[in-house]
Design a protein around this motif. Structure first.
Motif, PDB file in Angstrom:
ATOM      1  N   HIS A  40      10.080   1.069   2.034  1.00 56.32           N
ATOM      2  CA  HIS A  40       9.166   0.127   1.569  1.00 56.32           C
ATOM      3  C   HIS A  40       9.152  -1.191   1.967  1.00 56.32           C
ATOM      4  CE1 HIS A  40       7.277   3.557  -0.722  1.00 56.32           C
ATOM      5  NE2 HIS A  40       8.605   3.607  -1.524  1.00 56.32           N
ATOM      6  N   VAL A  48      14.305   4.433  -2.244  1.00 56.81           N
ATOM      7  CA  VAL A  48      14.805   5.023  -3.519  1.00 56.81           C
ATOM      8  C   VAL A  48      16.126   5.031  -3.705  1.00 56.81           C
ATOM      9  CG1 VAL A  48      14.653   7.223  -3.227  1.00 56.81           C
ATOM     10  CG2 VAL A  48      13.954   6.406  -5.351  1.00 56.81           C
ATOM     11  N   THR A 107       8.964  -9.964  -3.188  1.00 57.94           N
ATOM     12  CA  THR A 107       9.849  -9.692  -4.429  1.00 57.94           C
ATOM     13  C   THR A 107      11.404  -9.861  -4.435  1.00 57.94           C
ATOM     14  OG1 THR A 107       9.931  -7.273  -4.115  1.00 57.94           O
ATOM     15  CG2 THR A 107       8.050  -7.879  -5.363  1.00 57.94           C
ATOM     16  N   GLU A 108      11.820 -10.685  -3.270  1.00 57.08           N
ATOM     17  CA  GLU A 108      13.022 -11.014  -3.304  1.00 57.08           C
ATOM     18  C   GLU A 108      14.035  -9.651  -3.591  1.00 57.08           C
ATOM     19  OE1 GLU A 108      11.641 -14.781  -5.570  1.00 57.08           O
ATOM     20  OE2 GLU A 108      13.155 -13.870  -6.497  1.00 57.08           O
ATOM     21  N   ASP A 109      13.909  -8.551  -2.910  1.00 60.19           N
ATOM     22  CA  ASP A 109      14.580  -7.506  -3.090  1.00 60.19           C
ATOM     23  C   ASP A 109      15.584  -7.617  -1.879  1.00 60.19           C
ATOM     24  OD1 ASP A 109      15.976  -4.984  -3.350  1.00 60.19           O
ATOM     25  OD2 ASP A 109      13.984  -3.812  -3.805  1.00 60.19           O
ATOM     26  N   THR A 126       0.818  -1.028   0.019  1.00 61.50           N
ATOM     27  CA  THR A 126       0.059  -0.120  -0.014  1.00 61.50           C
ATOM     28  C   THR A 126       0.904   1.094   0.026  1.00 61.50           C
ATOM     29  OG1 THR A 126      -1.950   1.075   0.997  1.00 61.50           O
ATOM     30  CG2 THR A 126      -0.331   0.327   2.549  1.00 61.50           C
ATOM     31  N   ASP A 127       0.384   2.436   0.026  1.00 60.87           N
ATOM     32  CA  ASP A 127       1.056   3.740  -0.336  1.00 60.87           C
ATOM     33  C   ASP A 127       1.175   4.270   1.173  1.00 60.87           C
ATOM     34  OD1 ASP A 127       0.750   6.535  -2.311  1.00 60.87           O
ATOM     35  OD2 ASP A 127       2.242   6.185  -0.502  1.00 60.87           O
ATOM     36  N   LEU A 159       8.915   3.788  -9.002  1.00 65.96           N
ATOM     37  CA  LEU A 159       9.624   5.011  -9.591  1.00 65.96           C
ATOM     38  C   LEU A 159       8.687   5.582 -10.748  1.00 65.96           C
ATOM     39  CD1 LEU A 159      13.073   4.215  -9.712  1.00 65.96           C
ATOM     40  CD2 LEU A 159      12.363   5.915  -8.551  1.00 65.96           C
ATOM     41  N   ARG A 177      -0.900   9.516  -6.183  1.00 66.85           N
ATOM     42  CA  ARG A 177      -1.648  10.545  -5.283  1.00 66.85           C
ATOM     43  C   ARG A 177      -0.949  11.758  -5.450  1.00 66.85           C
ATOM     44  NH1 ARG A 177      -3.716   7.167  -0.492  1.00 66.85           N
ATOM     45  NH2 ARG A 177      -3.229   5.127  -1.137  1.00 66.85           N
ATOM     46  N   LYS A 214      12.963  -9.927 -10.058  1.00 71.62           N
ATOM     47  CA  LYS A 214      11.621  -9.206  -9.898  1.00 71.62           C
ATOM     48  C   LYS A 214      11.757  -7.771  -8.893  1.00 71.62           C
ATOM     49  CE  LYS A 214       9.840 -12.492 -12.230  1.00 71.62           C
ATOM     50  NZ  LYS A 214       9.552 -11.930 -13.436  1.00 71.62           N
ATOM     51  N   ALA A 215      12.901  -8.052  -8.524  1.00 67.16           N
ATOM     52  CA  ALA A 215      13.029  -6.632  -7.379  1.00 67.16           C
ATOM     53  C   ALA A 215      13.250  -5.418  -8.385  1.00 67.16           C
ATOM     54  CB  ALA A 215      14.525  -7.106  -6.535  1.00 67.16           C
ATOM     55  N   LEU A 227      18.345   2.913  -2.882  1.00 71.77           N
ATOM     56  CA  LEU A 227      18.723   1.556  -3.377  1.00 71.77           C
ATOM     57  C   LEU A 227      18.627   1.604  -4.922  1.00 71.77           C
ATOM     58  CD1 LEU A 227      17.368  -0.785  -0.518  1.00 71.77           C
ATOM     59  CD2 LEU A 227      19.492   0.212  -1.043  1.00 71.77           C
ATOM     60  N   SER A 228      17.363   2.116  -5.200  1.00 74.29           N
ATOM     61  CA  SER A 228      17.562   2.306  -6.700  1.00 74.29           C
ATOM     62  C   SER A 228      18.278   3.155  -7.615  1.00 74.29           C
ATOM     63  CB  SER A 228      15.842   2.705  -7.168  1.00 74.29           C
ATOM     64  OG  SER A 228      14.797   1.875  -6.524  1.00 74.29           O
ATOM     65  N   LEU A 229      19.090   4.135  -6.640  1.00 74.75           N
ATOM     66  CA  LEU A 229      19.793   5.064  -7.482  1.00 74.75           C
ATOM     67  C   LEU A 229      21.229   4.567  -7.203  1.00 74.75           C
ATOM     68  CD1 LEU A 229      18.036   8.380  -6.172  1.00 74.75           C
ATOM     69  CD2 LEU A 229      17.933   7.303  -8.543  1.00 74.75           C
ATOM     70  N   SER A 251       9.205  -4.542   0.609  1.00 74.09           N
ATOM     71  CA  SER A 251       8.948  -5.027  -0.913  1.00 74.09           C
ATOM     72  C   SER A 251       8.325  -6.682  -0.754  1.00 74.09           C
ATOM     73  CB  SER A 251      10.301  -5.383  -1.595  1.00 74.09           C
ATOM     74  OG  SER A 251      11.263  -5.776  -0.878  1.00 74.09           O
ATOM     75  N   LEU A 284      -4.772  -4.461   2.840  1.00 76.17           N
ATOM     76  CA  LEU A 284      -5.637  -5.547   3.684  1.00 76.17           C
ATOM     77  C   LEU A 284      -5.365  -6.781   2.993  1.00 76.17           C
ATOM     78  CD1 LEU A 284      -9.259  -3.974   4.196  1.00 76.17           C
ATOM     79  CD2 LEU A 284      -7.322  -4.135   5.841  1.00 76.17           C
ATOM     80  N   SER A 310       9.562  -4.225  -9.058  1.00 78.68           N
ATOM     81  CA  SER A 310       8.941  -3.471  -8.020  1.00 78.68           C
ATOM     82  C   SER A 310       9.550  -2.169  -7.745  1.00 78.68           C
ATOM     83  CB  SER A 310       8.889  -4.417  -6.833  1.00 78.68           C
ATOM     84  OG  SER A 310       9.860  -3.936  -5.875  1.00 78.68           O
ATOM     85  N   ARG A 311      10.867  -1.851  -8.052  1.00 79.36           N
ATOM     86  CA  ARG A 311      11.471  -0.790  -7.941  1.00 79.36           C
ATOM     87  C   ARG A 311      11.139   0.129  -8.875  1.00 79.36           C
ATOM     88  NH1 ARG A 311      17.642  -1.745  -6.363  1.00 79.36           N
ATOM     89  NH2 ARG A 311      17.391  -3.093  -4.479  1.00 79.36           N
ATOM     90  N   HIS A 328      20.950  -1.009 -11.557  1.00 76.07           N
ATOM     91  CA  HIS A 328      20.563   0.272 -11.358  1.00 76.07           C
ATOM     92  C   HIS A 328      20.432   1.010 -12.509  1.00 76.07           C
ATOM     93  CE1 HIS A 328      23.113  -0.728  -7.839  1.00 76.07           C
ATOM     94  NE2 HIS A 328      21.752  -0.885  -7.215  1.00 76.07           N
ATOM     95  N   GLU A 373      18.514  -6.240  -1.138  1.00 80.26           N
ATOM     96  CA  GLU A 373      18.992  -5.047  -0.619  1.00 80.26           C
ATOM     97  C   GLU A 373      18.076  -4.353   0.184  1.00 80.26           C
ATOM     98  OE1 GLU A 373      22.661  -5.502  -1.331  1.00 80.26           O
ATOM     99  OE2 GLU A 373      22.333  -3.110  -1.182  1.00 80.26           O
ATOM    100  N   ASN A 374      16.916  -4.424  -0.142  1.00 85.74           N
ATOM    101  CA  ASN A 374      15.682  -3.587   0.618  1.00 85.74           C
ATOM    102  C   ASN A 374      15.250  -4.373   1.901  1.00 85.74           C
ATOM    103  OD1 ASN A 374      13.803  -1.173   0.436  1.00 85.74           O
ATOM    104  ND2 ASN A 374      12.343  -3.064   0.668  1.00 85.74           N
ATOM    105  N   THR A 416      16.675   2.210 -13.171  1.00 82.41           N
ATOM    106  CA  THR A 416      15.992   2.664 -12.223  1.00 82.41           C
ATOM    107  C   THR A 416      16.453   4.294 -12.060  1.00 82.41           C
ATOM    108  OG1 THR A 416      17.336   1.597 -10.759  1.00 82.41           O
ATOM    109  CG2 THR A 416      15.191   0.982 -10.815  1.00 82.41           C
ATOM    110  N   LYS A 417      17.772   4.334 -12.330  1.00 85.97           N
ATOM    111  CA  LYS A 417      18.311   5.728 -12.257  1.00 85.97           C
ATOM    112  C   LYS A 417      18.060   6.664 -13.456  1.00 85.97           C
ATOM    113  CE  LYS A 417      22.945   6.359 -10.495  1.00 85.97           C
ATOM    114  NZ  LYS A 417      24.361   6.347 -10.697  1.00 85.97           N
TER     115      LYS A 417
END
Lengths: 270, 435
Positions: free
Chosen positions: A187, A152, A192-194, A33-34, B319, B354, B310-311, A154-156, A189, A217, B314-315, B278, A196-197, B281-282
């Motif tokens: 977040h 984020v 989703t097997e992330d 969820t957010d 984004l 949102r 899959k990670a 981690l995404s960067l 995850s 829910l 989701s990232r 990365h 690092e997260n 996503t970057k």
């Protein structure tokens, strides 16, 4: 008992518990969820409480937070102008950093680098933003670092360890040295097997005094109940002399507020 | 939204800029706060951009995706300054069609296009765009369609007609004469003169790959760096970021990026699980930064079904602002399943942003199917069937037991996504989308 302003109660708890002691690390977490409504809440809460806030806003633009903030009763523009709020607008800054070489190290320097080792420049930015001012002007209450969000990073390209180090350094300065608080969103995850997260989330969960976890829910989408909020109070520094307490509430987000109710007690159901 | 704030004279007064015009709308969206002087004129300049309209929920400036049914699902349209990510269907048939609708809508509205692909030359893509349907042609075709359908589906005609009639009312305030959202005929091509009259920029990766970089190699792949530079250049040169205030007439930049993440872009996330995790996503992060600070909107199609890790998916979702997944029935067992014979595939609305709000418009309907019948691409809620309907379809004798249980295609086909049975969502009566 239906505490309408539950998150306020939780926030007040953080302050009341050990007055004069070191500040607290509050972890915000969302799964399926957010959880951004929690970020908006804490931002307006601390600004209204007259705290000096450093907001590392990596996900949305300044005007987004400002417009929502106005619904919650604060003006970020005013807060920024009078020095109460230091705002790092990640999206806008990333464009500056990425396309133009900067003269001085920029907090988001790592975007330009192939293998950034750590988040030192970002930490320096936070430390500078929350350093005490003693020139006699209206002193703000305890400093607060708010981060939306840590996942984020981690995404960067940063590793989980680098992000944990960053929080560790910030805790030393903000929580221990300056008796302030840190609130950060990560977040969950899920499956989703992330890796690092997960490392980041588990590492922070261990260090946090308060964890607010927003979950979708299990039964799926529902119009009257947007999700479930789990609140977990922890005492990380003390070995378990006291059991960690936890509470679970369901919530519904509205235009200008969030209402909480006990499980199964949504007004729509009763 | 930064896009509305930084472009035009009303810097920092986004909310008040919108408020000036909100009294013209059928909305209870009320704003407190000071209004900057001159906000009325800058607002009317923004709203008067062809092919845009403010959202009734939060005043966000919207453009059409080229598919009015999809606009409705997304709360009115695609917000300027945001990314719409389309998760491609398996053979990239329908996602490629959505991509073309998006570009065609840009041409019809006079927006500037930026088309990026590593597979097809953008000039060729533009030649393949569908032709717009004119009003009287549309009604005629639609009447033909309606006669061929069973009674259960005739509700659609009324409901789409209702929306159609409603459109002029929603265009309150100083807007341009062109309508928001058009219908297209997938069997005909966009007239050549319209394509030639349009302003577009193409980025065809195989042609650009040889030129040198002037950014230090960070972890982005070569292709993504070049694409970002190209986009940033267009935004800056043509003043979409408000850098040229002399420009009287503002316009929208529609950016379309095809098959992002595929090996053709030089990315290996679709080939191996331990690819460059990365780069993509970057790229998305910096792209979103560019979008938020300019009058542009972007549609990206991505072959997420090919991404091994899959990670990353989701990232990537986190984004992106809006995420829509397409699942076509071609080649799957559902193609021959009599329950699905009306449809070509499913549409999943995975994420809606949102923006400027704590809440968002969420449709109650989560199971949506699409079909490309003759010329039109339509989206509907999957129908619920009683067991007797099912028996009729499968040519079996009817069930004469006292209790007939209702079931949706979900239960009968394969266990997939969950609805919320405990929350009263699966209401039988509501057939279509209500916003």
């Amino acid at each position: 008992k239906c505490p309408g302003r539950l998150a306020d109660y939780a926030s007040a708890y953080v302050h009341r518990r050990i007055p004069g002691g070191p500040g607290k690390l509050t972890l915000l977490c969302d799964a399926n969820t957010d959880g951004s409504f929690l970020v908006h809440h804490f931002l307006s809460f601390y600004l209204k409480a007259n705290c000096k806030v450093c907001f590392v806003a990596l996900i949305q633009s300044f005007s987004h937070y400002n417009i929502v903030g106005q619904k919650l009763g604060v003006s970020l523009t005013v807060a920024r102008e009078c020095g109460q709020l230091v705002f790092l607008e990640g999206l806008k800054s990333s464009v500056d950093v990425f396309f133009r070489a900067q003269a001085e190290p920029h907090p988001l320097q790592f975007l330009r680098e192939a293998n950034a080792e750590n988040l030192q420049p970002l930490y320096e930015f936070v430390r500078e933003a929350l350093k005490p001012v003693d020139d006699g002007e209206a002193a703000w209450r305890c400093p607060v670092l708010l981060v939306d969000d840590l996942s984020v990073l981690l995404s960067l390209g940063m590793g989980a360890v680098a992000v944990l180090d960053f929080i560790h350094y910030c805790r030393a300065t903000v929580c221990w040295e300056r008796k302030g608080n840190i609130v950060a969103l990560v977040h969950d995850s899920g499956d989703t097997e992330d890796e690092e997260n997960n490392i980041l989330l588990n590492g922070l969960s261990h260090q946090s005094h308060l964890i607010l976890r927003a979950e979708g829910l299990a039964t799926g989408f529902c119009r009257d109940v947007h999700g479930q909020l789990r609140i977990l109070w922890r005492t990380p520094s003390q070995p378990t002399t006291q059991r960690d307490q936890s509470l679970t509430y369901q919530y519904k987000i509205q235009d200008k507020s969030v209402s909480f109710f006990a499980k199964g007690m949504s007004p729509a159901v009763l | 939204m930064a896009a509305v704030a930084t472009c035009g004279t009303g810097a920092g007064s986004t909310g008040s800029v919108v408020a000036a015009g909100s009294k013209n709308h059928v909305t209870s969206f009320q704003r407190r706060g000071p209004r900057a002087s001159g906000s009325d004129s800058s607002y009317s300049r923004l709203v008067s951009i062809a092919g845009t309209r403010p959202s009734v929920r939060n005043g966000q400036l919207l453009v059409s995706t080229g598919l009015p049914a999809l606009d409705q699902l997304l709360g009115g349209g695609l917000a300027v300054g945001t990314v719409l990510l389309i998760e491609e269907d398996k053979y990239n048939i329908y996602s490629s069609l959505l991509f073309k609708y998006f570009l065609a809508e840009g041409i019809i509205n006079g927006h500037t296009l930026l088309v990026a692909s590593a597979k097809e030359d953008p000039a060729d893509i533009l030649q393949e765009l569908p032709a717009p349907l004119l009003d009287d042609n549309f009604k005629k075709d639609f009447d033909e369609e309606a006669c061929n359908h069973k009674t259960a589906e005739s509700n659609i005609k009324m409901k789409i007609a209702w929306r159609y009639q409603l459109l002029p009312k929603m265009e309150a305030g100083p807007v341009s004469s062109s309508r928001f959202g058009h219908y297209y005929d997938a069997s005909k091509k966009m007239p050549q003169e319209l394509i030639e009259a349009s302003k577009w920029h193409g980025f065809f990766f195989p042609e650009k790959s040889s030129s040198t970089l002037n950014i230090e190699p960070c972890s982005l792949t070569h292709g993504y760096i070049k694409l970002l530079q190209f986009i940033q250049n267009i935004i800056y040169e043509e003043g979409f970021d408000g850098s040229n205030p002399q420009k009287k007439q503002k316009n929208i930049l529609r950016i379309g990026i095809q098959n992002l993440g595929s090996p053709l872009w030089g990315d290996d996330i679709c080939c191996t699980e331990n690819g460059n995790s990365h780069s993509l996503t970057k790229f998305l992060y910096v792209l979103r930064g560019l979008l938020r600070t300019s009058l542009s909107a972007c549609m990206i199609t991505m072959p997420t079904h090919l991404i091994q890790n899959k990670a990353i998916i989701s990232r990537v979702t986190n984004l992106s602002d809006t995420v829509v997944g397409l699942e076509s029935f071609i080649g799957s067992e559902r193609e021959t399943n009599p329950l699905y014979k009306d449809y070509h595939g499913l549409i999943h609305i995975r994420q809606i942003p949102r923006l400027n709000n704590l809440i968002y418009d969420v449709s109650d309907v989560k199971d949506l199917a699409f079909k490309l019948k003759r010329k039109l691409f339509t989206i509907e809620e999957e129908k619920e069937y009683t067991l007797n309907d099912l028996y009729k379809r499968l040519h079996l004798p009817p069930d004469l037991s006292d209790t007939v249980s209702r079931s949706s295609k979900q239960d009968l086909a394969e266990p997939s996504k969950l609805l919320g049975p405990g929350c009263g969502v699966m209401a039988g009566g509501k057939k279509h989308l209500d916003f």
